[in-house]
Design a protein around this motif. Sequence first.
Motif: not given
Length: 311
Positions: A192-194, A201, A219, A222, A229
């Motif tokens: 996950g990209y926060l 996310v 995921y 994150s 990442y």
Amino acid sequence: MDQLSAMRVFVRVVETGNFTRAAATLNMPKTTVTNLVQSLESHLRTTLLNRTTRKVMVTTDGALYYERAMQIISELDELDGSMSNSQSQPSGRLRVEMAGAFADLLVIPNLCDFHARFPQIRLDIGVGDRLVDYIAENVDCALRAGTPTDQSLIARKVGEISMSAYAAPLYIRNFGTPERPQDLLEDHLAVGYLNAQSSRVRSMEFRRDDENLEITPRYVVSVNDARTYVNAAISGMGIIQSPRFMVKETVEKGELVEVLSDWHCASLPLYIVYPQTRHLSNKVRVFVDWLAKLVQNLKVEESREQMRKAS
């Protein structure tokens, strides 16, 4: 006492760390620099700097005065620049915030070109994808990935970055290769990209023919930094959607492989944002134009690379 001159001298002493270097950069005698700072302290009735034989340390009052002085000087420089001939060379300090991956892989490698074009601009680059108080921190602008949602900021698009989905060979050995984006909701995991702005996310977008999908994947971890990442994906924690230029060397080393290649990932828009209280000064304008050209050249290089692979 010329308070503005004293203010500029004080700022330079803080930035250089001592009176000797400040005097050299300002092309002034050291005694003049010392006298101006002392006059400023007498005028303000406070100690701005603690001096020792080896270094200068900023006091609490000095740190507060430095921040406000920098803001005033920047605004005066902007005003002077806006009143000057549009053909003149832009100059002054330009404070820019951007994520570390964009700084390391896109901006810094090409910075000599920017300096050659605009030698009178001094760039201060803050690295991080965080919420910024533009006024308090005296930030001129920020480079942001994704469409901005803060209505208090003016956003200018500088281009779009090509994206693809990737996984590590270790992940593929453990979980197999996803065949369709929906697999990220069922049998597969993503990293996950926060998003620092929304604290959510980011979703993943896929397109094929007339089919458009927006997936919020499963995921177990994150992160809020682009380099972390990518590293999480390399360690086998899940599938990522990443700008191609950001993982080019990693893919060449075999640490990541492209997956779901028969689907197109939505491009990542890049914006320069700045507060509404500030007009687009000449120094910001030339930086934005230079950055837009940089992104355009990147897309041209990627298109050529795709053509070479196809042939």
